[in-house]
Motif scaffolding. Structure first.
Motif, mmCIF file in Angstrom:
data_model
loop_
_atom_site.group_PDB
_atom_site.id
_atom_site.type_symbol
_atom_site.label_atom_id
_atom_site.label_comp_id
_atom_site.label_asym_id
_atom_site.label_seq_id
_atom_site.Cartn_x
_atom_site.Cartn_y
_atom_site.Cartn_z
ATOM 1 N N ARG A 183 0.854 -1.189 0.000
ATOM 2 C CA ARG A 183 0.000 0.000 0.000
ATOM 3 C C ARG A 183 0.893 1.242 0.000
ATOM 4 O O ARG A 183 1.311 1.739 1.043
ATOM 5 C CB ARG A 183 -0.929 0.002 1.215
ATOM 6 N N SER A 184 1.175 1.750 -1.181
ATOM 7 C CA SER A 184 2.111 2.862 -1.296
ATOM 8 C C SER A 184 1.655 3.961 -2.247
ATOM 9 O O SER A 184 2.351 4.953 -2.421
ATOM 10 C CB SER A 184 3.480 2.341 -1.763
ATOM 11 N N LEU A 185 0.489 3.804 -2.874
ATOM 12 C CA LEU A 185 0.022 4.807 -3.819
ATOM 13 C C LEU A 185 -0.691 5.946 -3.104
ATOM 14 O O LEU A 185 -1.494 5.722 -2.188
ATOM 15 C CB LEU A 185 -0.955 4.202 -4.826
ATOM 16 N N GLY A 186 -0.408 7.176 -3.528
ATOM 17 C CA GLY A 186 -1.214 8.315 -3.132
ATOM 18 C C GLY A 186 -2.296 8.528 -4.173
ATOM 19 O O GLY A 186 -2.438 7.762 -5.125
ATOM 20 N N VAL A 187 -3.051 9.608 -4.011
ATOM 21 C CA VAL A 187 -4.146 9.851 -4.939
ATOM 22 C C VAL A 187 -3.641 10.101 -6.353
ATOM 23 O O VAL A 187 -4.248 9.667 -7.336
ATOM 24 C CB VAL A 187 -5.026 11.029 -4.447
ATOM 25 N N LEU A 188 -2.479 10.766 -6.504
ATOM 26 C CA LEU A 188 -1.949 11.019 -7.845
ATOM 27 C C LEU A 188 -1.539 9.719 -8.529
ATOM 28 O O LEU A 188 -1.748 9.543 -9.732
ATOM 29 C CB LEU A 188 -0.761 11.979 -7.773
ATOM 30 N N GLY A 189 -0.946 8.802 -7.757
ATOM 31 C CA GLY A 189 -0.589 7.505 -8.328
ATOM 32 C C GLY A 189 -1.808 6.731 -8.764
ATOM 33 O O GLY A 189 -1.803 6.071 -9.811
ATOM 34 N N ASN A 190 -2.879 6.824 -7.985
ATOM 35 C CA ASN A 190 -4.104 6.131 -8.348
ATOM 36 C C ASN A 190 -4.747 6.766 -9.580
ATOM 37 O O ASN A 190 -5.226 6.069 -10.481
ATOM 38 C CB ASN A 190 -5.083 6.152 -7.166
ATOM 39 N N ILE A 191 -4.720 8.100 -9.649
ATOM 40 C CA ILE A 191 -5.252 8.787 -10.823
ATOM 41 C C ILE A 191 -4.497 8.353 -12.077
ATOM 42 O O ILE A 191 -5.092 8.146 -13.140
ATOM 43 C CB ILE A 191 -5.152 10.317 -10.657
ATOM 44 N N SER A 192 -3.176 8.208 -11.947
ATOM 45 C CA SER A 192 -2.369 7.856 -13.118
ATOM 46 C C SER A 192 -2.787 6.514 -13.699
ATOM 47 O O SER A 192 -2.758 6.321 -14.916
ATOM 48 C CB SER A 192 -0.879 7.839 -12.760
ATOM 49 N N MET A 193 -3.193 5.571 -12.835
ATOM 50 C CA MET A 193 -3.638 4.269 -13.336
ATOM 51 C C MET A 193 -4.911 4.426 -14.169
ATOM 52 O O MET A 193 -5.042 3.863 -15.260
ATOM 53 C CB MET A 193 -3.894 3.311 -12.170
ATOM 54 N N VAL A 228 -10.021 1.495 -9.191
ATOM 55 C CA VAL A 228 -10.512 0.559 -8.180
ATOM 56 C C VAL A 228 -9.579 -0.638 -8.058
ATOM 57 O O VAL A 228 -9.378 -1.184 -6.972
ATOM 58 C CB VAL A 228 -11.937 0.096 -8.532
ATOM 59 N N SER A 229 -8.988 -1.056 -9.169
ATOM 60 C CA SER A 229 -8.126 -2.241 -9.154
ATOM 61 C C SER A 229 -6.967 -2.098 -8.190
ATOM 62 O O SER A 229 -6.505 -3.087 -7.602
ATOM 63 C CB SER A 229 -7.591 -2.512 -10.568
ATOM 64 N N THR A 230 -6.471 -0.880 -8.013
ATOM 65 C CA THR A 230 -5.337 -0.653 -7.103
ATOM 66 C C THR A 230 -5.792 -0.082 -5.766
ATOM 67 O O THR A 230 -5.011 0.540 -5.049
ATOM 68 C CB THR A 230 -4.310 0.300 -7.751
ATOM 69 N N ALA A 231 -7.062 -0.294 -5.396
ATOM 70 C CA ALA A 231 -7.587 0.251 -4.141
ATOM 71 C C ALA A 231 -6.821 -0.276 -2.926
ATOM 72 O O ALA A 231 -6.599 0.460 -1.958
ATOM 73 C CB ALA A 231 -9.075 -0.080 -4.006
ATOM 74 N N GLU A 232 -6.412 -1.540 -2.966
ATOM 75 C CA GLU A 232 -5.706 -2.119 -1.818
ATOM 76 C C GLU A 232 -4.234 -1.732 -1.779
ATOM 77 O O GLU A 232 -3.496 -2.162 -0.888
ATOM 78 C CB GLU A 232 -5.866 -3.644 -1.830
ATOM 79 N N GLU A 233 -3.818 -0.924 -2.757
ATOM 80 C CA GLU A 233 -2.453 -0.394 -2.768
ATOM 81 C C GLU A 233 -2.446 1.124 -2.656
ATOM 82 O O GLU A 233 -1.417 1.763 -2.800
ATOM 83 C CB GLU A 233 -1.750 -0.828 -4.058
ATOM 84 N N THR A 234 -3.615 1.706 -2.361
ATOM 85 C CA THR A 234 -3.769 3.154 -2.253
ATOM 86 C C THR A 234 -4.019 3.538 -0.804
ATOM 87 O O THR A 234 -4.868 2.945 -0.134
ATOM 88 C CB THR A 234 -4.945 3.638 -3.125
ATOM 89 N N ARG A 235 -3.277 4.530 -0.323
ATOM 90 C CA ARG A 235 -3.466 5.004 1.040
ATOM 91 C C ARG A 235 -4.791 5.766 1.155
ATOM 92 O O ARG A 235 -5.155 6.537 0.279
ATOM 93 C CB ARG A 235 -2.301 5.913 1.453
ATOM 94 N N ASP A 236 -5.489 5.547 2.284
ATOM 95 C CA ASP A 236 -6.790 6.191 2.524
ATOM 96 C C ASP A 236 -7.711 5.954 1.328
ATOM 97 O O ASP A 236 -8.328 6.881 0.783
ATOM 98 C CB ASP A 236 -6.588 7.692 2.772
#
Length: 504
Positions: free
Chosen positions: A28-38, A239-247
């Motif tokens: 679990r190391s992604l912030g919101v920007l990392g999640n947006i990038s996916m 959503v796929s990386t939800a378990e790797e995203t903080r908060d």
């Protein structure tokens, strides 16, 4: 003076995941920007525009661009539903996990099954469509076999990057979308402001394309809406990386909104820019120009722009494939850790980089197995049509399950995001939109198939979805994975007796 009671610390992401019945296995190391990038990479304005512009213009002339805002608005309704679900249950494999909590095991399993094959075969399409751009760098015309081999090379490259974990994947994808976003916006604005060949009246002119195709104007517009929906379907990669995203309960819904709206606006901008900057839109309608985007860019900027533009497109396709392949792997991991997917013991494995290596290998094998279809161009066209239909079908099923649960009172959104009473109306509109789009996409049309295409390509969407559903039903009847889901066997780890949390 009365002392205030000590504050109870907010539960950690791992605690929230444990409350949903799972152990934290991914990093679990992604912030919101990392999640947006996916999400941005999978929706991809360049990939989306290339997939629909030539077909759209050939069917409805310059007026085709009006289908895009309509499709974007429809997908906004879907994101409203997804935001409430992702906020309450921030889990990888969202379609399967949410349906399980809303509608029951068999329905959930079929939704997850259909979504998985849609995304895996979409990856086949992206890899195949990326390969001609590799040869374009060297000015070569490839044979069908060479296209398939290079597509397999793209698939392997993206698998290796994914295998090293979410952090390396995020870096590659972020670099790709930075180049893509900058190029897309700069090129789009430059074409619109300095390279226009036509007035804005072109955007209401069908150029007699419907008559040329032998259909009415209304039928042509419906066909363009069926194709245009493909440009806005990748936001669920967040959503796929939800378990790797903080908060994740708060950040994943935000990421979906940013990904969809930012890509949507860029796609609409570039579609308008390409139509107005194209030197001869009638040639696209006549079938003489099969690549209107490149034609508009090279005409507007000169021949020197050809190679840099090829590089941008190639980078965009690669970033899209990496992110989408990662999403497919995490969806398979989510199914397999519940023991309800074929070869679950192998597919659920996580490697030392905390990447879902089992799901990654399985997704790559399935996607690669479909690549030989590229030896026949009409077959790959059928795969594209199937992918669009099979993606909208889970959208519809999930929105329908959410609406029924709301109306029955078995689900009230209880996460960070809730639209209250308006949520029910938005949910109903999302069901209407996705249901109409599934029918619209599956409707057999010769106008969307190449001249002389075999009958099975005209019926590809319905046949493809039907075959995947039949295979899923066969697995349900023979292996009965729904029994494990009803019994609560294993949620999160082998032998666990934890049940999925009750629906609020």
């Amino acid at each position: 003076m009365t002392e205030s009671p000590p504050r109870t610390p907010a539960p950690s992401d791992s605690d929230r995941l444990a409350a949903l019945g799972y152990r934290q296995e991914l990093r679990r190391s992604l912030g919101v920007l990392g999640n947006i990038s996916m999400g941005f990479a999978v929706v991809s304005p360049v990939v989306g525009l290339y997939a629909v512009s030539q077909v759209g213009m050939s069917v409805a002339g310059g007026a085709w661009v009006w289908a895009l805002p309509l499709c974007l608005l429809g997908q906004v309704l879907v994101v409203c539903v997804y935001s409430e679900l992702a906020s309450q249950w921030p889990l990888a494999g969202g379609a399967y996990q949410w349906s399980r909590r809303l509608a029951g095991p068999s329905f959930a399993w079929m939704t997850g099954w259909l979504w998985q094959f849609a995304i895996m075969f979409a990856n086949t399409t992206v890899a195949y469509l990326a390969s001609p751009w590799f040869f374009a760098l060297f000015g070569r015309t490839p044979s069908p076999a060479q296209l398939v081999l290079v597509a397999a090379g793209f698939m392997l490259l993206c698998t290796l990057v994914n295998a090293y974990g979410i952090n390396l994947l995020r870096r590659f994808v972020s670099l790709g979308i930075a180049a893509e976003a900058l190029a897309s916006v700069v090129v789009g604005l430059a074409l619109l402001l300095f390279c226009r060949e036509h007035g804005f009246a072109l955007l209401t002119d069908t150029l007699d394309a419907p008559a040329t195709a032998g259909v009415s104007t209304g039928a042509a517009f419906l066909a363009v809406i069926a194709v245009g929906g493909w440009a806005f379907i990748g936001f669920d990669a967040c959503v796929s990386t939800a378990e790797e995203t903080r908060d994740a309960g708060r950040q994943v819904p935000r990421a979906m909104w940013w990904a969809l709206l930012s890509v949507g606006l860029v796609v609409v901008l570039n579609a308008v820019s390409v139509a107005l900057a194209h030197p001869d839109p009638a040639a696209v309608v006549a079938g003489a120009d099969l690549d209107p985007v490149t034609t508009a860019v090279v005409t507007g900027f000169g021949d020197w722009a050809a190679k840099p533009f090829v590089v941008v497109v190639l980078v965009s396709f690669t970033a899209c494939l990496m992110a989408s392949q990662g999403g497919a792997a995490r969806g398979l991991y989510s199914l397999a850790r519940d023991g309800v997917f074929p070869f679950s013991a192998q597919v659920r494995k996580v490697n030392r980089h905390k990447a879902p290596i089992g799901g990654l290998v399985a997704a790559t094998l399935v996607s690669s197995a479909a690549l030989p279809l590229g030896l026949e161009s009409t077959a790959i066209g059928s795969l594209i049509t199937f992918g669009t239909a099979a993606t909208f079908a889970p959208f519809f099923l999930l929105c329908l399950a959410a609406l029924i649960a709301r109306l029955r009172g078995t689900w009230t959104p209880a996460g960070e995001v809730s639209y209250g009473r308006a949520g029910t109306l938005l949910n109903a509109l999302a069901v209407l939109w996705t249901g109409l789009e599934v029918v619209n996409i599956c409707w057999p049309r010769t106008v969307l198939a190449p001249p002389g295409a075999p009958w099975y390509q005209v019926w590809a969407a319905l046949l493809g979805v039907g075959l995947v559903v039949l295979a899923g039903l066969g697995y349900l009847l023979l292996r009965r994975p729904q029994r494990l889901m009803r019994a609560g066997v294993p949620l999160g780890s082998p032998g666990s007796d934890e049940l999925a949390p009750a629906v609020h």
